[in-house]
Design a protein around this motif. Structure first.
Motif, PDB file in Angstrom:
ATOM      1  N   VAL A 227       0.819  -1.221   0.000  1.00  0.00           N
ATOM      2  CA  VAL A 227       0.000   0.000   0.000  1.00  0.00           C
ATOM      3  C   VAL A 227       0.850   1.268   0.000  1.00  0.00           C
ATOM      4  CG1 VAL A 227      -2.032  -1.069   1.042  1.00  0.00           C
ATOM      5  CG2 VAL A 227      -0.319  -0.041   2.504  1.00  0.00           C
ATOM      6  N   ASN A 228       2.104   1.185   0.396  1.00  0.00           N
ATOM      7  CA  ASN A 228       2.987   2.355   0.434  1.00  0.00           C
ATOM      8  C   ASN A 228       3.752   2.582  -0.866  1.00  0.00           C
ATOM      9  OD1 ASN A 228       2.226   2.789   3.103  1.00  0.00           O
ATOM     10  ND2 ASN A 228       3.914   1.559   3.888  1.00  0.00           N
ATOM     11  N   LEU A 229       3.608   1.681  -1.827  1.00  0.00           N
ATOM     12  CA  LEU A 229       4.346   1.795  -3.081  1.00  0.00           C
ATOM     13  C   LEU A 229       3.726   2.848  -3.995  1.00  0.00           C
ATOM     14  CD1 LEU A 229       4.882  -1.991  -3.923  1.00  0.00           C
ATOM     15  CD2 LEU A 229       6.524  -0.425  -2.872  1.00  0.00           C
ATOM     16  N   SER A 230       4.540   3.416  -4.889  1.00  0.00           N
ATOM     17  CA  SER A 230       4.023   4.321  -5.923  1.00  0.00           C
ATOM     18  C   SER A 230       3.169   3.493  -6.884  1.00  0.00           C
ATOM     19  CB  SER A 230       5.182   4.967  -6.677  1.00  0.00           C
ATOM     20  OG  SER A 230       5.877   3.988  -7.440  1.00  0.00           O
ATOM     21  N   GLU A 231       2.339   4.166  -7.662  1.00  0.00           N
ATOM     22  CA  GLU A 231       1.473   3.453  -8.610  1.00  0.00           C
ATOM     23  C   GLU A 231       2.295   2.642  -9.607  1.00  0.00           C
ATOM     24  OE1 GLU A 231      -1.838   2.946  -8.368  1.00  0.00           O
ATOM     25  OE2 GLU A 231      -1.552   4.035  -6.482  1.00  0.00           O
ATOM     26  N   GLU A 232       3.417   3.196 -10.036  1.00  0.00           N
ATOM     27  CA  GLU A 232       4.282   2.493 -10.985  1.00  0.00           C
ATOM     28  C   GLU A 232       4.833   1.204 -10.364  1.00  0.00           C
ATOM     29  OE1 GLU A 232       8.598   3.148 -13.118  1.00  0.00           O
ATOM     30  OE2 GLU A 232       7.335   4.915 -12.803  1.00  0.00           O
ATOM     31  N   ARG A 233       5.293   1.297  -9.128  1.00  0.00           N
ATOM     32  CA  ARG A 233       5.839   0.110  -8.455  1.00  0.00           C
ATOM     33  C   ARG A 233       4.739  -0.894  -8.126  1.00  0.00           C
ATOM     34  NH1 ARG A 233       9.622   1.409  -3.837  1.00  0.00           N
ATOM     35  NH2 ARG A 233      10.050  -0.807  -3.959  1.00  0.00           N
TER      36      ARG A 233
END
Length: 166
Positions: free
Chosen positions: A71-77
Motif C-alpha cells: 500500500v505504500n508503493l508508488s502506482e508504478e511500483r
C-alpha cells in the motif's frame, strides 16, 4: 485416498501465518511435502535461514521484489509488483496442476482481494485447479461471504484485549 480441504485463517488478530506454518511442520513430520507462497509480506519468511533448513519438505516462495508494504508503493511500483504477484499465483496453479505437494499455503492471498489485485472469481478459478487430495490454507485479514463459501473450514483469529485492574 483422503479428500483434501480448503482452510482459511482470517481475522484481525496475530497468529494466522504462524498457525499455517505449524500445519506445515505437522504435514512435513508425516513425510509429506509443503509449498508456501507468500504475498504482500515484504521480505517475508523466504529469506529466513532457519526456514531454509526445512527444505526439501517445506519450500517457501516469494515473488514480490519490494521489501516495502504494497500500500505504500508508488502506482508504478504497484503495477510492477502486481505482475510479480500474478507470477506467484501462476506458480500456485502449477503446483496444483502437478500435484507437487500435500499442503499448499497461500499466505496473505486474501489481501490480494482487499488490494484489488485479484477478484474472488479469480481466486475461485485458481482453486478449481486443486487436486482432490491436496490441502490448501489461505490466510488474510479481511473475510467476506463470497470468500467463505470457497472454503471447507474457516478459522477466525481475533485480538482480545483485557484490562487488568490493580
Amino acid at each position: 485416498m483422503k479428500k483434501g480441504m480448503i482452510h482459511i485463517y482470517s481475522g484481525d488478530g496475530h497468529g494466522k501465518s504462524p498457525a499455517a506454518l505449524g500445519r506445515a511442520v505437522q504435514t512435513a513430520c508425516k513425510g509429506e511435502d509443503v509449498v508456501i507462497i507468500q504475498f504482500l509480506k515484504g521480505r517475508g519468511l523466504a529469506e529466513s535461514e532457519f526456514l531454509k533448513r526445512l527444505e526439501p519438505e517445506i519450500k517457501i516462495f516469494r515473488f514480490e521484489k519490494s521489501e516495502e508494504n504494497f500500500v505504500n508503493l508508488s502506482e508504478e511500483r504497484k503495477t510492477e509488483e502486481c505482475q510479480n504477484i500474478r507470477n506467484g499465483l501462476n506458480f500456485a496453479k502449477k503446483v496444483m496442476n502437478t500435484n507437487e505437494c500435500s499442503l499448499l499455503i497461500m499466505d496473505e492471498v486474501l489481501g490480494l482481494i482487499d488490494n484489488g489485485i485479484i477478484s474472488v472469481d479469480e481466486l475461485k478459478t485458481l482453486l478449481a485447479s486443486k487436486p482432490e487430495e491436496m490441502d490448501i490454507i489461505m490466510t488474510g485479514i479481511t473475510l467476506n461471504d463470497d470468500v467463505c463459501i470457497l472454503a471447507d473450514e474457516v478459522t477466525k483469529v481475533e485480538t482480545m484485549r483485557f484490562k487488568i485492574w490493580e
